[in-house]
Design a protein around this motif. Structure first.
Motif, PDB file in Angstrom:
ATOM      1  N   LEU A  28       0.844  -1.193   0.000  1.00 23.11           N
ATOM      2  CA  LEU A  28       0.000   0.000   0.000  1.00 23.11           C
ATOM      3  C   LEU A  28       0.878   1.241   0.000  1.00 23.11           C
ATOM      4  N   THR A  29       0.682   2.122  -0.994  1.00 16.84           N
ATOM      5  CA  THR A  29       1.697   3.140  -1.232  1.00 16.84           C
ATOM      6  C   THR A  29       1.133   4.385  -1.907  1.00 16.84           C
ATOM      7  N   PRO A  30       0.361   5.202  -1.180  1.00 13.64           N
ATOM      8  CA  PRO A  30      -0.108   6.472  -1.737  1.00 13.64           C
ATOM      9  C   PRO A  30       1.045   7.459  -1.899  1.00 13.64           C
ATOM     10  N   THR A  31       0.776   8.547  -2.602  1.00 19.87           N
ATOM     11  CA  THR A  31       1.818   9.524  -2.945  1.00 19.87           C
ATOM     12  C   THR A  31       1.302  10.942  -2.743  1.00 19.87           C
ATOM     13  N   LEU A  32       2.158  11.811  -2.228  1.00 18.59           N
ATOM     14  CA  LEU A  32       1.927  13.255  -2.259  1.00 18.59           C
ATOM     15  C   LEU A  32       3.062  13.919  -3.031  1.00 18.59           C
ATOM     16  N   VAL A  33       2.723  14.950  -3.790  1.00 14.28           N
ATOM     17  CA  VAL A  33       3.707  15.730  -4.542  1.00 14.28           C
ATOM     18  C   VAL A  33       3.676  17.160  -4.012  1.00 14.28           C
ATOM     19  N   PHE A  34       4.861  17.722  -3.765  1.00 17.37           N
ATOM     20  CA  PHE A  34       4.989  19.080  -3.234  1.00 17.37           C
ATOM     21  C   PHE A  34       5.803  19.938  -4.199  1.00 17.37           C
ATOM     22  N   GLN A  35       5.460  21.223  -4.211  1.00 18.10           N
ATOM     23  CA  GLN A  35       6.240  22.195  -4.977  1.00 18.10           C
ATOM     24  C   GLN A  35       6.350  23.461  -4.151  1.00 18.10           C
ATOM     25  N   ASP A  36       7.568  23.933  -3.957  1.00 15.22           N
ATOM     26  CA  ASP A  36       7.813  25.136  -3.161  1.00 15.22           C
ATOM     27  C   ASP A  36       7.162  25.039  -1.783  1.00 15.22           C
ATOM     28  N   GLY A  37       7.249  23.858  -1.188  1.00 16.79           N
ATOM     29  CA  GLY A  37       6.759  23.686   0.169  1.00 16.79           C
ATOM     30  C   GLY A  37       5.258  23.584   0.304  1.00 16.79           C
ATOM     31  N   GLN A  38       4.554  23.357  -0.787  1.00 23.70           N
ATOM     32  CA  GLN A  38       3.097  23.245  -0.747  1.00 23.70           C
ATOM     33  C   GLN A  38       2.668  21.944  -1.426  1.00 23.70           C
ATOM     34  N   PRO A  39       1.663  21.245  -0.882  1.00 29.83           N
ATOM     35  CA  PRO A  39       1.172  20.047  -1.549  1.00 29.83           C
ATOM     36  C   PRO A  39       0.390  20.414  -2.803  1.00 29.83           C
ATOM     37  N   ILE A  40       0.707  19.771  -3.912  1.00 28.16           N
ATOM     38  CA  ILE A  40       0.018  20.100  -5.161  1.00 28.16           C
ATOM     39  C   ILE A  40      -0.729  18.908  -5.754  1.00 28.16           C
ATOM     40  N   VAL A  41      -0.367  17.681  -5.386  1.00 26.44           N
ATOM     41  CA  VAL A  41      -1.045  16.498  -5.930  1.00 26.44           C
ATOM     42  C   VAL A  41      -1.110  15.415  -4.852  1.00 26.44           C
ATOM     43  N   ALA A  42      -2.276  14.784  -4.734  1.00 31.75           N
ATOM     44  CA  ALA A  42      -2.445  13.540  -3.976  1.00 31.75           C
ATOM     45  C   ALA A  42      -2.817  12.469  -4.987  1.00 31.75           C
ATOM     46  N   LEU A  43      -2.127  11.350  -4.931  1.00 32.68           N
ATOM     47  CA  LEU A  43      -2.208  10.357  -5.997  1.00 32.68           C
ATOM     48  C   LEU A  43      -2.145   8.958  -5.414  1.00 32.68           C
ATOM     49  N   GLY A  44      -2.820   8.025  -6.053  1.00 31.76           N
ATOM     50  CA  GLY A  44      -2.694   6.638  -5.646  1.00 31.76           C
ATOM     51  C   GLY A  44      -3.409   5.706  -6.585  1.00 31.76           C
ATOM     52  N   SER A  45      -3.256   4.410  -6.309  1.00 29.15           N
ATOM     53  CA  SER A  45      -3.855   3.398  -7.158  1.00 29.15           C
ATOM     54  C   SER A  45      -3.937   2.081  -6.410  1.00 29.15           C
ATOM     55  N   PRO A  46      -4.989   1.313  -6.598  1.00 32.72           N
ATOM     56  CA  PRO A  46      -4.916  -0.111  -6.257  1.00 32.72           C
ATOM     57  C   PRO A  46      -3.886  -0.788  -7.151  1.00 32.72           C
ATOM     58  N   GLY A  47      -3.595  -2.066  -6.861  1.00 29.70           N
ATOM     59  CA  GLY A  47      -2.731  -2.799  -7.773  1.00 29.70           C
ATOM     60  C   GLY A  47      -1.583  -3.558  -7.161  1.00 29.70           C
ATOM     61  N   GLY A  48      -1.511  -3.697  -5.825  1.00 30.55           N
ATOM     62  CA  GLY A  48      -0.463  -4.513  -5.235  1.00 30.55           C
ATOM     63  C   GLY A  48       0.921  -4.060  -5.655  1.00 30.55           C
ATOM     64  N   ASP A  49       1.705  -4.987  -6.205  1.00 26.78           N
ATOM     65  CA  ASP A  49       3.063  -4.675  -6.645  1.00 26.78           C
ATOM     66  C   ASP A  49       3.095  -3.652  -7.773  1.00 26.78           C
ATOM     67  N   GLN A  50       1.966  -3.445  -8.415  1.00 25.16           N
ATOM     68  CA  GLN A  50       1.912  -2.508  -9.531  1.00 25.16           C
ATOM     69  C   GLN A  50       1.566  -1.076  -9.105  1.00 25.16           C
ATOM     70  N   GLN A  51       1.209  -0.854  -7.850  1.00 28.89           N
ATOM     71  CA  GLN A  51       0.776   0.487  -7.442  1.00 28.89           C
ATOM     72  C   GLN A  51       1.806   1.556  -7.771  1.00 28.89           C
ATOM     73  N   ASP A  52       3.039   1.340  -7.353  1.00 25.32           N
ATOM     74  CA  ASP A  52       4.075   2.350  -7.632  1.00 25.32           C
ATOM     75  C   ASP A  52       4.472   2.371  -9.094  1.00 25.32           C
TER      76      ASP A  52
END
Length: 612
Positions: free
Chosen positions: A483-507
């Motif tokens: 299980l491996t959700p993702t956040l993306v930051f730019q200039d110290g601010q969160p700009i994207v929240a991202l994720g996927s089902p998929g087990g070994d394929q999530q990342d």
């Protein structure tokens, strides 16, 4: 050569607004979470409400007996990514010696011996307690309503029940009683209720009624979950032996004391800078840093080598993934992992140099910090156990392209999408952002516990019964989760929240999204719709833990030129068809304008994004 331009066609619009956005793997969860935002709740209130709805409407993909990993950033401290750790550990009785004494060579893929301590519910309650604003009764009202009054069963849930119907009838009678009342298979669209789970949630609310403050009331509910009805019912139920995926019957080892000893927590995230943004993931008790390792390898390469829609780019991406996943096997686990070294520029350079012109057919972990752990056994094939009475798990595997699903060992299509896990992303008008991947406790994980209306998870199958590996089964330790959700930051601010089902394929699928949006200039929906691929050339996390040397799975829409180019480079390519791979969802926010956005996966016709 330039980066492949995105298609002018998208299956759905890129949603844009200024108030708030939600994207999840089921429209009822998205609608419930968005309703919370509309009524003044923040992103955390909304995510928790939507997540409990997912327990009810996607029971084949997650459940209260499962687990959860989330990443979030608050409006009060936007530059700091925080991990919500809802991955339970192995029970105190889950020892290698015990499993070996039961005649097992692998931790089973189903049944109570595969269960970690249920952690998802406590994690969600912790998030609500510390960062939400709503009362527990209001947040849970959506899930209670769908459980008590019913919700229309999706076709995929009906298919899952039909696939395991014989198992339920012959070996898991409590599951048959719950999911096949009167012995009849439920039909897609039929209203399904779960009174037992509604009662569990109502009991949590009642347990907190004596609290003086909102936080006190939630804390009391957490105590009830860990020490009350749920813990006692689990303890009693698992003591009766039942069929496991090994084809043999075993009792579980999880006890009420295991639940009493566990509480979810907040942890620091692992981060890496890539092309002007910062990517945040879990530490290496999860697979998340593997994505960061790939990005470190790809960072200095030419843009065209980061394009999955060219043969050279797809080859480069696949080979980098294989190297990172090999390190995952050698190093990652719930212990002291040399993550700084694994994510260093120096180490990335040495790994990048191993990417050749042709596909590697080996599992090639690197050496840092004095070397990795013992490598687990590499299984390239699996012979299912014989079952004397001809029923149970004989000839059946957990197949598909993500979390375990059921299918025939010989015929299950690689691109099958009947199972995975769930995901939900929420952003609000204040700038709170959360990305969460709940999973485990699928209805096909283990027998239903009648008085609870749900079953236990099976995350322990990600551990090994061989001593000395990075993820050897150890009481009190967490299995290395996918299980491996993702956040993306730019200039110290969160700009994207991202994720996927998929087990070994999530990342792997999230990597494609990040490369296409950060390097290729794709919009979120364009990146979500774009053709996907992944590699299977490393040991899988799920029973029976096999791998395919050189294996790559592609969507046909990637194009014959790219697919033929991969084959020419020595990859063993499996075509999955179109619209089979990737379950991405995301939300976004522009800190300068406050404009929020969302995108959702069209594959499977179930995920949904909404907002304004």
């Amino acid at each position: 050569m330039v980066y492949t331009a995105p298609s002018d066609f998208t299956t759905r619009p890129d949603l844009k607004g200024t108030f708030g956005m939600t994207s999840s793997t089921h429209w009822l969860a998205t609608a419930s979470a968005q309703a919370v935002l509309e009524r003044g709740g923040n992103a955390f209130d909304a995510a928790v409400a939507g997540a409990f709805v997912l327990h009810v409407v996607e029971p084949h993909l997650n459940g209260p007996g499962g687990d959860l990993v989330a990443l979030f950033a608050t409006a009060a401290d936007p530059s700091t990514p925080v991990v919500l750790m809802g991955q339970g550990p192995a029970p105190a009785g889950a020892t290698v010696e015990h499993y070996r004494s039961e005649g097992l060579e692998l931790v089973p893929g189903s049944g109570a011996l595969a269960a970690t301590v249920p952690a998802a519910v406590d994690a969600w309650l912790l998030l609500l307690q510390e960062h939400g604003t709503w009362e527990l009764s209001d947040v849970l009202s959506y899930a209670i309503g769908y459980a008590r009054d019913g919700h229309p069963l999706t076709a995929r849930v009906a298919t899952t029940i039909a696939t395991v119907a014989d198992l339920f009838r012959e070996h898991w009678p409590t599951s048959a009683d719950h999911w096949m009342p009167g012995g009849r298979l439920p039909a897609p669209g039929e209203l399904i209720v779960n009174d037992a789970y509604a009662a569990v949630l109502e009991n949590l609310i009642s347990a907190g009624s004596e609290g003086v403050t909102r936080e006190d009331r939630i804390a009391l509910a957490r105590t009830e979950w860990a020490e009350g009805q749920v813990a006692q019912a689990i303890d009693r139920f698992v003591r009766t032996p039942h069929r496991h995926s090994s084809g043999t019957d075993h009792a579980g080892v999880i006890r009420a004391s295991d639940l009493e000893d566990f509480r979810a927590s907040f942890e620091e995230a692992a981060t890496l800078s890539f092309r002007g943004v910062t990517i945040a993931k879990t530490k290496a008790w999860g697979q998340g840093p593997a994505l960061l390792q790939v990005l470190a390898m790809l960072e200095p390469l030419a843009d065209e080598l980061l394009d999955p829609q060219t043969a050279a780019g797809a080859h480069t991406i696949i080979e980098a993934l294989k190297l990172a996943m090999a390190d995952r096997e050698a190093y990652y686990g719930d212990h002291d992992v040399p993550l700084d070294a694994l994510l260093s520029e120096e180490y990335a350079t040495t790994r990048r140099q191993l990417i050749g012109e042709t596909a590697s057919l080996e599992v090639r972990p690197g050496r840092v910090g004095g070397g990795g752990s013992e490598m687990p056994p590499i299984r390239t094939g699996y012979q299912p156990p014989a079952v004397a009475d001809g029923s149970g798990f004989a000839g059946v595997r957990f197949a598909g392209v993500g979390e375990p699903t059921f299918g025939d060992l010989a015929t299950a299509p690689t691109g099958d999408t009947r199972g995975d896990t769930c995901h939900i992303d929420v952003v609000d008008r204040w700038g709170n952002m959360v990305s969460a991947t709940p999973s485990g406790g699928w209805l096909q994980s283990s027998p239903t516990i009648p008085e609870l209306g749900f079953c236990l998870g099976s995350r322990l199958q990600m551990t090994w019964l061989e001593e000395g590996t990075a993820s050897t089964l150890t009481p009190g330790r967490r299995p290395r989760t996918t299980l491996t959700p993702t956040l993306v930051f730019q200039d110290g601010q969160p700009i994207v929240a991202l994720g996927s089902p998929g087990g070994d394929q999530q990342d792997q699928w999230q990597l494609l999204y990040l490369l296409r949006t950060i390097v290729g200039g794709y919009s979120p929906q364009q990146a979500t719709d774009a053709p996907a691929l992944h590699t299977t050339a490393f040991p899988g996390s799920f029973w029976p833990r096999t791998w395919e040397p050189g294996g790559v799975v592609v969507e046909d829409a990637l194009g014959d030129d790219v697919i033929d180019g991969l084959t020419a480079r020595g990859h063993v390519v499996t075509r999955a068809g179109d619209w089979k791979l990737g379950r991405l969802s995301s939300v976004s926010r522009d800190p300068e304008t406050g404009v929020v956005g969302a995108a959702a996966n069209p594959r499977g016709a179930q995920a949904y994004a909404a907002g304004r």
